[in-house]
Design a protein around this motif. Structure first.
Motif, PDB file in Angstrom:
ATOM      1  N   ASP A 161     -14.877   5.634  -7.404  1.00  0.00           N
ATOM      2  CA  ASP A 161     -13.841   6.377  -8.104  1.00  0.00           C
ATOM      3  C   ASP A 161     -14.277   7.813  -8.410  1.00  0.00           C
ATOM      4  O   ASP A 161     -15.470   8.111  -8.511  1.00  0.00           O
ATOM      5  N   SER A 162     -13.305   8.667  -8.615  1.00  0.00           N
ATOM      6  CA  SER A 162     -13.551  10.011  -9.115  1.00  0.00           C
ATOM      7  C   SER A 162     -13.599   9.938 -10.645  1.00  0.00           C
ATOM      8  O   SER A 162     -12.854   9.148 -11.242  1.00  0.00           O
ATOM      9  N   PRO A 163     -14.473  10.693 -11.316  1.00  0.00           N
ATOM     10  CA  PRO A 163     -15.355  11.741 -10.797  1.00  0.00           C
ATOM     11  C   PRO A 163     -16.734  11.245 -10.371  1.00  0.00           C
ATOM     12  O   PRO A 163     -17.666  12.031 -10.235  1.00  0.00           O
ATOM     13  N   CYS A 164     -16.867   9.925 -10.183  1.00  0.00           N
ATOM     14  CA  CYS A 164     -18.147   9.371  -9.750  1.00  0.00           C
ATOM     15  C   CYS A 164     -18.572   9.937  -8.399  1.00  0.00           C
ATOM     16  O   CYS A 164     -19.752   9.968  -8.069  1.00  0.00           O
ATOM     17  N   SER A 165     -17.589  10.400  -7.629  1.00  0.00           N
ATOM     18  CA  SER A 165     -17.864  10.920  -6.292  1.00  0.00           C
ATOM     19  C   SER A 165     -18.452  12.331  -6.307  1.00  0.00           C
ATOM     20  O   SER A 165     -18.939  12.803  -5.287  1.00  0.00           O
ATOM     21  N   VAL A 166     -18.421  13.001  -7.458  1.00  0.00           N
ATOM     22  CA  VAL A 166     -18.988  14.358  -7.553  1.00  0.00           C
ATOM     23  C   VAL A 166     -20.494  14.280  -7.321  1.00  0.00           C
ATOM     24  O   VAL A 166     -21.181  13.388  -7.829  1.00  0.00           O
ATOM     25  N   CYS A 183     -23.663   7.979 -10.699  1.00  0.00           N
ATOM     26  CA  CYS A 183     -22.624   6.976 -10.449  1.00  0.00           C
ATOM     27  C   CYS A 183     -23.230   5.578 -10.549  1.00  0.00           C
ATOM     28  O   CYS A 183     -24.255   5.297  -9.926  1.00  0.00           O
ATOM     29  N   GLY A 238      -9.058  11.366  -8.543  1.00  0.00           N
ATOM     30  CA  GLY A 238      -8.980  12.381  -7.503  1.00  0.00           C
ATOM     31  C   GLY A 238      -8.507  13.720  -8.016  1.00  0.00           C
ATOM     32  O   GLY A 238      -8.342  14.661  -7.235  1.00  0.00           O
ATOM     33  N   GLU A 284     -12.722  16.879 -11.826  1.00  0.00           N
ATOM     34  CA  GLU A 284     -13.935  17.150 -11.058  1.00  0.00           C
ATOM     35  C   GLU A 284     -14.469  18.548 -11.356  1.00  0.00           C
ATOM     36  O   GLU A 284     -15.691  18.750 -11.402  1.00  0.00           O
ATOM     37  N   LYS A 296     -15.034  14.765   4.622  1.00  0.00           N
ATOM     38  CA  LYS A 296     -16.122  14.558   3.667  1.00  0.00           C
ATOM     39  C   LYS A 296     -17.440  14.587   4.412  1.00  0.00           C
ATOM     40  O   LYS A 296     -17.608  13.890   5.417  1.00  0.00           O
ATOM     41  N   ASP A 347      -8.306  17.356  -9.407  1.00  0.00           N
ATOM     42  CA  ASP A 347      -9.178  18.514  -9.267  1.00  0.00           C
ATOM     43  C   ASP A 347      -9.707  18.995 -10.608  1.00  0.00           C
ATOM     44  O   ASP A 347     -10.847  19.444 -10.712  1.00  0.00           O
TER      45      ASP A 347
END
Length: 398
Positions: A243-248, A253, A208, A213, A280, A210
């Protein structure tokens, strides 16, 4: 052996005795010669048999006791069959493509990695100049891609960069991972492979963050294909998202499957709908998470045994489950696609932009094998199972 002459025609007793004596002498000579030949042949046969037995034993020992063994090599082959690596041209090996693995380092003393000459190394944890891996996860991931020996990598001739951002206990800070991604970018990576948080014993604390990302988004804007692990909390009730940064948005992903192509139970769920807290927006095709799935359950891997001490590592092998391994399968597939179509690399005529990455993501969506022939994105299975040859063909025909 008796002579073939008949003594019935011999009248002279002396002559007869002489002939019999001659025959006896020849018989003695022949018998000794035969015995000698038999003895020599027996010795040679024993030596030859011993050699054959030794070779057979040595091959078995190296393969089953020292090497990966038939279980692991067969399992690796089955996974390659599942996602299409087995059907590729043998000249497709990642040559000319630069891949950066951000992980716990790499143990180049493992026999299957001793051939490897890194094109770049940077330690963001302990600032050591020598190449090492004091956790082992990075070695396992690198082996899936570039091993040569007992196990063979999926894209063994890539130009490999390794950034150590995970510590001895498998954790990584927001700052170290972010700096590692920036370093990959600066050193001309075409693909960044992030198996972070995607295996047992790896629990980066940056989730998560910053900075991570932001670095990921910057790399994608340069036309770098960033591939990341969805995570391994699919069985947890509080699995809210990958998980982050998979969410970017433009990260590729990757979730995980078992040997039959069924979803691996630990593979994280993508939360793709609109939510108010935390805020989101809903994700749209082809950016729904995860985008695809690849091998993740009991995947054959290399195991480092020197704990970062730079002493020779044994030829040790095993299996690991997690979306980390699935990430490397997809990173390797992207590398082979770029070798087939160099225009899509960051320095190619069609690469170097976010648009190029978005196009490839659309081709991934189009080329994957959907679960149960469904046309809908699945929050665990994504758009479908990786199909390497189909992806390559799609990129060439575009």
């Amino acid at each position: 052996m008796l002579a073939t002459k008949s003594i019935d025609i011999i009248d002279d007793k002396k002559a007869k005795d002489a002939i019999l004596q001659d025959n006896w002498e020849w018989d003695e000579f022949d018998d000794s010669a035969i015995k000698s030949i038999i003895a020599i042949c027996t010795i040679l046969l024993i030596l030859f048999s011993s050699g054959v037995i030794y070779i057979a034993w040595n091959n078995w020992w190296n393969d089953e006791a020292i090497g990966p063994g038939t279980f692991l090599t067969s399992r690796q082959q089955n996974y390659e069959n599942l996602v299409g690596f087995s059907d590729l041209d043998t000249n497709l090996n990642g040559f000319g493509v630069t891949v950066c693995i951000v992980d716990s380092g790499v143990d180049l003393t493992h026999p299957d990695l001793r051939h490897q000459n890194l094109v770049g190394w940077k330690d963001f944890v302990n600032s050591r100049t020598e190449i090492y891996d004091d956790h082992g996860h990075g070695t396992s991931m690198a082996g899936i891609m570039v091993a040569k020996g007992g196990l063979n990598g999926l894209a063994s001739n890539v130009n490999l960069l390794v950034a150590k951002a995970l510590s001895k206990d498998g954790s990584g800070s927001d700052e170290s991972v972010s700096n590692a991604i920036d370093w990959c970018n600066t050193n001309n990576a075409d693909v960044i492979s992030l198996s972070l948080g995607g295996a047992p014993g790896v629990f980066p604390s940056f989730l998560g963050g910053d900075a991570v990302e932001s670095s990921t988004s910057e790399a994608i804007s340069e036309g770098i294909y960033v591939v990341a692990a969805a995570g391994n909390d699919g069985e947890e009730e509080n699995d809210e998202d990958v998980d982050s940064p998979c969410s970017v948005e433009n990260v590729i992903c990757v979730g995980g499957v078992g040997i039959e192509g069924e979803i691996w139970s630990g593979s994280s769920k993508g939360s793709n709908d609109f939510q108010l807290i935390p805020p989101k927006l809903s994700r749209q095709d082809p950016d729904k998470k995860p985008e695809l799935v690849a091998p993740a359950e009991s995947v054959p891997i290399l195991i480092s045994t020197n704990s970062g001490a730079n002493e020779p590592s044994s030829a040790t092998y095993g299996t690991a489950s997690g979306t980390s391994a699935a990430t490397v399968y997809v990173s390797s597939a992207i590398a082979l696609m770029l070798q087939s179509n160099p225009n899509l690399t960051r320095n190619g005529n069609s690469g170097g932009t976010t648009e190029a990455v978005e196009n490839v993501k659309q081709w991934i969506k189009d080329s994957c094998k959907p679960e149960n022939n469904s046309e809908e994105h699945d929050d665990y299975y994504g758009y479908g199972l990786l199909q390497v040859q189909t992806l390559i063909n799609r990129s060439i025909s575009a």
